[in-house]
Design a protein around this motif. Structure first.
Motif, short mmCIF file in Angstrom:
data_model
loop_
_atom_site.label_atom_id
_atom_site.label_comp_id
_atom_site.label_asym_id
_atom_site.label_seq_id
_atom_site.Cartn_x
_atom_site.Cartn_y
_atom_site.Cartn_z
N ILE A 5 -6.51 -11.05 115.12
CA ILE A 5 -7.33 -10.38 116.13
C ILE A 5 -6.56 -9.22 116.76
O ILE A 5 -7.13 -8.17 117.07
CB ILE A 5 -7.76 -11.40 117.20
CG1 ILE A 5 -8.69 -12.45 116.55
CG2 ILE A 5 -8.44 -10.73 118.37
CD1 ILE A 5 -9.08 -13.57 117.49
N SER A 6 -5.25 -9.39 116.93
CA SER A 6 -4.47 -8.34 117.60
C SER A 6 -4.38 -7.08 116.75
O SER A 6 -4.11 -6.00 117.28
CB SER A 6 -3.05 -8.85 117.89
OG SER A 6 -2.32 -9.02 116.69
N PHE A 7 -4.60 -7.21 115.43
CA PHE A 7 -4.58 -6.02 114.59
C PHE A 7 -5.56 -4.97 115.10
O PHE A 7 -5.27 -3.79 115.15
CB PHE A 7 -4.93 -6.37 113.13
CG PHE A 7 -3.78 -7.00 112.38
CD1 PHE A 7 -2.49 -6.51 112.54
CD2 PHE A 7 -3.99 -8.06 111.52
CE1 PHE A 7 -1.43 -7.09 111.85
CE2 PHE A 7 -2.95 -8.63 110.83
CZ PHE A 7 -1.66 -8.16 111.00
N PHE A 8 -6.74 -5.42 115.49
CA PHE A 8 -7.80 -4.48 115.86
C PHE A 8 -7.53 -3.83 117.21
O PHE A 8 -8.05 -2.77 117.49
CB PHE A 8 -9.14 -5.20 115.86
CG PHE A 8 -9.55 -5.66 114.50
CD1 PHE A 8 -10.02 -4.76 113.57
CD2 PHE A 8 -9.43 -6.99 114.12
CE1 PHE A 8 -10.38 -5.17 112.31
CE2 PHE A 8 -9.79 -7.40 112.87
CZ PHE A 8 -10.26 -6.49 111.96
N PHE A 9 -6.69 -4.43 118.02
CA PHE A 9 -6.33 -3.82 119.29
C PHE A 9 -5.12 -2.90 119.14
O PHE A 9 -4.75 -2.21 120.07
CB PHE A 9 -6.02 -4.89 120.33
CG PHE A 9 -7.21 -5.71 120.69
CD1 PHE A 9 -8.15 -5.23 121.60
CD2 PHE A 9 -7.40 -6.95 120.11
CE1 PHE A 9 -9.25 -6.00 121.93
CE2 PHE A 9 -8.51 -7.71 120.44
CZ PHE A 9 -9.43 -7.24 121.35
N SER A 10 -4.49 -2.91 117.95
CA SER A 10 -3.30 -2.10 117.72
C SER A 10 -3.54 -0.99 116.70
O SER A 10 -2.64 -0.22 116.40
CB SER A 10 -2.14 -2.99 117.19
OG SER A 10 -1.92 -4.07 118.05
N ILE A 16 2.06 -2.39 114.82
CA ILE A 16 1.89 -3.82 114.57
C ILE A 16 3.23 -4.35 114.04
O ILE A 16 3.60 -4.07 112.90
CB ILE A 16 0.78 -4.08 113.55
CG1 ILE A 16 -0.53 -3.40 114.02
CG2 ILE A 16 0.56 -5.57 113.34
CD1 ILE A 16 -1.66 -3.53 113.04
N PRO A 17 3.99 -5.06 114.85
CA PRO A 17 5.32 -5.52 114.43
C PRO A 17 5.27 -6.33 113.14
O PRO A 17 4.47 -7.26 113.00
CB PRO A 17 5.80 -6.37 115.62
CG PRO A 17 4.99 -5.86 116.79
CD PRO A 17 3.68 -5.47 116.22
N GLY A 18 6.12 -5.98 112.19
CA GLY A 18 6.24 -6.72 110.94
C GLY A 18 5.11 -6.45 109.95
O GLY A 18 5.06 -7.09 108.90
N HIS A 19 4.22 -5.55 110.24
CA HIS A 19 3.10 -5.26 109.37
C HIS A 19 2.87 -3.76 109.26
O HIS A 19 3.21 -3.00 110.16
CB HIS A 19 1.81 -5.92 109.88
CG HIS A 19 1.88 -7.41 109.94
ND1 HIS A 19 2.55 -8.07 110.96
CD2 HIS A 19 1.40 -8.37 109.11
CE1 HIS A 19 2.45 -9.39 110.77
NE2 HIS A 19 1.75 -9.59 109.65
#
Length: 534
Positions: A5-10, A16-19
């Motif tokens: 879910i945090s992907f879409f806020f970042s 996106i740490p580590g990604h």
């Protein structure tokens, strides 16, 4: 799952740490989906994540009863949802539903009151939204609208006649799960039923529908595309300005109709009266009096623009047959009054030709002027008082005309007796003409027009109107029957609940329960009667 879910806020910052995001697909209003491809550095795995409309995400994940239940439960609370999913296999073809994001997106505070006031003014309001059907119904309920909401796919079904699709669009109170093409389709179908359609929008996707509508309304904060496609651009937040626009336009229309009826009536009266008197009686007014009548008439028509117009509670339209017929009838009544003044002054009282000329000048100046008090409203003239400026200007012109007639400034004097008598008769005659006007407005209809001038096109249109009226009557009658069935079902369910509670309470509290049950029964019966009465 929180990480997905945090992907879409970042995504906006890309942090996106580590990604690492290798591909991003922005939101598509057609698919109702946002998608990203993500590379995880720790183990070198690549997967996809998606966010979008709940029904799209649920379908992407192969269906999920728990997700459907969550969406429905949130919708009942007025909460909208966004679905989130990710792929679980190496080929990135199998999707897993991660969860549903619930958020509150309430309607504008003035939306409910605006819709209610617009409906009172005879304008049907239909909601168009890309949300799920259940959410659209809840929003409609909160706005005080009926909940006959159709899925957009009902307007594009194959094999359904165009007229049947138009009837669906006409009867529905809203449309859910729409895409931009559906908005244009709704406007087109309603226009095919002969309706004038207004459309509100703010985005690029709304531009085609705004352009297609008879009145495209771009709301506050809209995009440049919507602004260029619209006919009206709202500069303040909210929709209440639309109601002001409806009231203003109807006031303008009422003033235009008032001017048209007054001007056509006066023109027919003057032309035919002078044509007949010149040809048959060798009588006419001197040019200075005719010029004076024209000047005073212009003063009366100018102040129509500042008059207090009576706002119609139904949409207005030009009915040329009605307008011309009413103007002709009023003109004939004015001519009857003019001829009566002429013959009474000349033959009954033996006035000189100059005095008869003055009497006719005062009558032809005052009586048409007073008629404007009648033509300014469709009802009786006393039901809607004019503005103070309007009244003062008309009164001043007629007082001026009376004084120059009494003292013979431009013609032979007729004295106070004739001057006041002509003015009083003009006022009384205006009241009689006002009753005639109200009767014409009351009984004039398209059916009457089709009978008086039965052209093939009007007869065919009359048949269609009667069929549509009968169909809508059956529809409303069936809705009323269904409403009563629902009310009775709720009453029966309430009584059943009371009986079950009575049985479950046991005999030890029989007397107390019996009293409580009796009280509840009385309340239920009273409530039932109240519901049925409405």
């Amino acid at each position: 799952r929180l990480l997905i879910i945090s992907f879409f806020f970042s995504l906006q910052t890309g942090n996106i740490p580590g990604h690492t995001i290798t591909h991003y697909k922005p939101f598509d209003p057609i698919s109702k989906l946002t998608e990203a491809t993500v590379f995880r550095k720790s183990d070198g795995v690549t997967f996809k994540v998606a966010k979008g409309a709940p029904q799209v995400i649920i379908k992407l994940g192969g269906g999920d009863a728990a997700s459907v239940l969550a969406v429905n439960e949130n919708a009942k609370r007025g909460l909208r949802c966004l679905g989130v999913a990710r792929t679980t296999n190496a080929e990135n073809t199998t999707w897993e539903i991660i969860g549903m994001l619930a958020f509150l997106d309430p309607p504008r505070p003035d939306s409910a009151s605006t819709i209610a006031e617009t409906q009172k003014m005879g304008v049907a309001v239909k909601m168009i939204t890309g949300d799920q059907l259940v959410i659209a119904k809840e929003v409609a309920h909160r706005l005080g609208m009926p909940k006959t909401i159709l899925a957009a796919e009902k307007l594009t079904e194959k094999g359904i006649p165009e007229d049947e699709l138009a009837n669906r669009a006409l009867k529905a109170d809203g449309f859910a799960q729409v895409i931009p093409e559906d908005k244009y389709r709704v406007v087109e179908l309603l226009q095919n039923k002969g309706l004038l359609v207004g459309m509100t929008g703010d985005g690029v996707n709304d531009a085609p529908a705004l352009k297609k509508a008879n009145v495209g309304i771009a709301v506050h904060g809209c995009t440049d595309a919507a602004r260029s496609a619209a006919d009206v651009v709202l500069l303040s937040p909210g929709l209440s300005t639309i109601v002001d626009g409806i009231k203003t336009s109807r006031a303008i229309f009422q003033r235009m109709r008032s001017y048209a009826v007054y001007r056509i009536t006066s023109t027919i009266h003057f032309l035919i009266f002078f044509f007949l008197t010149i040809i048959t009686l060798n009588f006419s007014l001197r040019p200075t009096l005719i010029v004076m009548i024209c000047l005073l008439n212009d003063a009366a028509t100018i102040v129509i623009s500042v008059d207090k117009a009576q706002i119609s509670q139904k949409p207005d339209k030009w009915r040329m047959g009605q307008l011309l017929t009413l103007s002709t009838i009023l003109a004939v009544l004015l001519m009857a009054s003019s001829f009566a003044h002429f013959f009474v002054a000349r033959d009954a009282f033996g006035l000189s030709s100059g005095q008869v000329e003055t009497v006719l000048y005062l009558q032809m100046s005052s009586c048409p002027h007073f008629v404007i008090f009648s033509t300014r409203v469709p009802g009786y003239f006393w039901q809607s008082p004019p503005s103070l400026l309007f009244f003062l200007v008309i009164a001043a012109t007629q007082v001026f005309a009376m004084f120059i007639s009494i003292y013979g400034v431009l013609s032979d004097p007729i004295g106070w007796g004739w001057g006041v008598t002509v003015m009083v008769i003009s006022v009384v005659w205006m009241a009689i003409m006002d009753v005639v006007k109200v009767m014409v407005y009351r009984y004039w209809s398209f059916e009457l027009t089709a009978k008086l001038v039965p052209t093939p096109a009007r007869r065919a249109k009359l048949v269609l109107k009667k069929e549509d009226a009968a169909r809508m009557e059956r529809y409303h009658r069936n809705v009323e029957k269904a409403r009563r069935v629902v009310i009775m079902a709720r009453v029966v369910a309430h009584w059943t609940k009371l009986v079950n509670e009575h049985k479950a309470s046991g005999p030890s509290h029989g007397s107390v329960i019996a009293g409580s049950s009796s009280s509840n029964d009385l309340i239920t019966v009273s409530h039932t009667q109240s519901l049925l009465s409405h």
